[in-house]
Design a protein around this motif. Structure first.
Motif, PDB file in Angstrom:
ATOM      1  N   UNK A  81       3.777   0.916 -13.412  1.00 41.13           N
ATOM      2  CA  UNK A  81       4.239   1.553 -14.961  1.00 41.13           C
ATOM      3  C   UNK A  81       5.008   3.184 -13.944  1.00 41.13           C
ATOM      4  N   UNK A  82       5.180   2.788 -12.506  1.00 43.18           N
ATOM      5  CA  UNK A  82       5.857   4.419 -11.694  1.00 43.18           C
ATOM      6  C   UNK A  82       7.868   3.662 -11.606  1.00 43.18           C
ATOM      7  N   UNK A  83       8.040   4.851 -11.754  1.00 40.79           N
ATOM      8  CA  UNK A  83       9.518   4.707 -10.582  1.00 40.79           C
ATOM      9  C   UNK A  83       9.938   4.265  -9.797  1.00 40.79           C
ATOM     10  N   UNK A  84      10.735   3.368  -9.227  1.00 41.07           N
ATOM     11  CA  UNK A  84      11.223   3.201  -7.950  1.00 41.07           C
ATOM     12  C   UNK A  84      12.083   3.596  -7.273  1.00 41.07           C
ATOM     13  N   UNK A  85      12.272   3.943  -5.896  1.00 40.07           N
ATOM     14  CA  UNK A  85      13.237   4.749  -5.499  1.00 40.07           C
ATOM     15  C   UNK A  85      13.894   3.894  -4.859  1.00 40.07           C
ATOM     16  N   UNK A  89       0.719  -1.279  -0.288  1.00 36.68           N
ATOM     17  CA  UNK A  89       0.053  -0.055   0.138  1.00 36.68           C
ATOM     18  C   UNK A  89       1.009   1.246  -0.030  1.00 36.68           C
ATOM     19  N   UNK A  90      -0.173   2.254  -0.484  1.00 37.29           N
ATOM     20  CA  UNK A  90       0.979   3.778  -0.364  1.00 37.29           C
ATOM     21  C   UNK A  90       2.461   3.799  -1.091  1.00 37.29           C
ATOM     22  N   UNK A  91       3.671   3.703  -1.613  1.00 38.35           N
ATOM     23  CA  UNK A  91       4.462   3.816  -1.523  1.00 38.35           C
ATOM     24  C   UNK A  91       5.866   2.077  -1.803  1.00 38.35           C
ATOM     25  N   UNK A  92       4.844   1.085  -0.846  1.00 39.49           N
ATOM     26  CA  UNK A  92       5.434   0.555  -0.501  1.00 39.49           C
ATOM     27  C   UNK A  92       4.748  -1.116  -0.770  1.00 39.49           C
ATOM     28  N   UNK A  93       5.673  -2.348  -2.262  1.00 40.35           N
ATOM     29  CA  UNK A  93       5.150  -2.603  -2.586  1.00 40.35           C
ATOM     30  C   UNK A  93       5.848  -4.261  -2.075  1.00 40.35           C
ATOM     31  N   UNK A 104       9.730   0.571  -3.177  1.00 42.83           N
ATOM     32  CA  UNK A 104       9.680   1.559  -2.763  1.00 42.83           C
ATOM     33  C   UNK A 104       9.163   2.493  -3.899  1.00 42.83           C
ATOM     34  N   UNK A 105       8.046   3.224  -4.640  1.00 40.18           N
ATOM     35  CA  UNK A 105       7.505   3.993  -5.039  1.00 40.18           C
ATOM     36  C   UNK A 105       8.438   5.312  -4.716  1.00 40.18           C
ATOM     37  N   UNK A 106       9.189   6.301  -6.125  1.00 38.70           N
ATOM     38  CA  UNK A 106       8.903   7.457  -6.042  1.00 38.70           C
ATOM     39  C   UNK A 106       8.023   8.181  -5.824  1.00 38.70           C
ATOM     40  N   UNK A 107       7.061   7.713  -5.949  1.00 35.00           N
ATOM     41  CA  UNK A 107       5.709   8.451  -5.227  1.00 35.00           C
ATOM     42  C   UNK A 107       4.532   8.040  -4.940  1.00 35.00           C
TER      43      UNK A 107
END
Length: 84
Positions: free
Chosen positions: A74-78, A34-38, A59-62
């Protein structure tokens, strides 16, 4: 949230992640978090060996606009890490 990849997403290859620096191909079965953490769980191929129930934590960047596989993949990872 725990969501399995649908056949349509698999046909679109949304379930595949390639990490070049480790020459690792993960074919995801499901994502949870959930949130930015998967965590994505699936079958990893490393040096032509296959490993079942392989997990990559990331962890997603946003924050995603929607918590759906299509948006998350489709999102970038931090950052990411392999779980044992």
């Amino acid at each position: 949230m725990k969501e399995y990849f649908t056949q349509q997403q698999i046909d679109q290859e949304l379930h595949k992640i390639y990490i070049e620096e480790d020459d690792l191909l993960l074919e995801g079965e499901f994502i949870e978090g959930e949130g930015k953490h998967y965590v994505i769980t699936g079958i990893a191929t490393i040096e032509q060996e296959r490993y079942h129930d392989f997990e990559i934590e990331f962890n997603l960047v946003e924050f995603p606009k929607e918590e759906t596989i299509s948006v998350i993949m489709d999102m970038d990872w931090e950052w990411y890490d392999y779980l044992c």
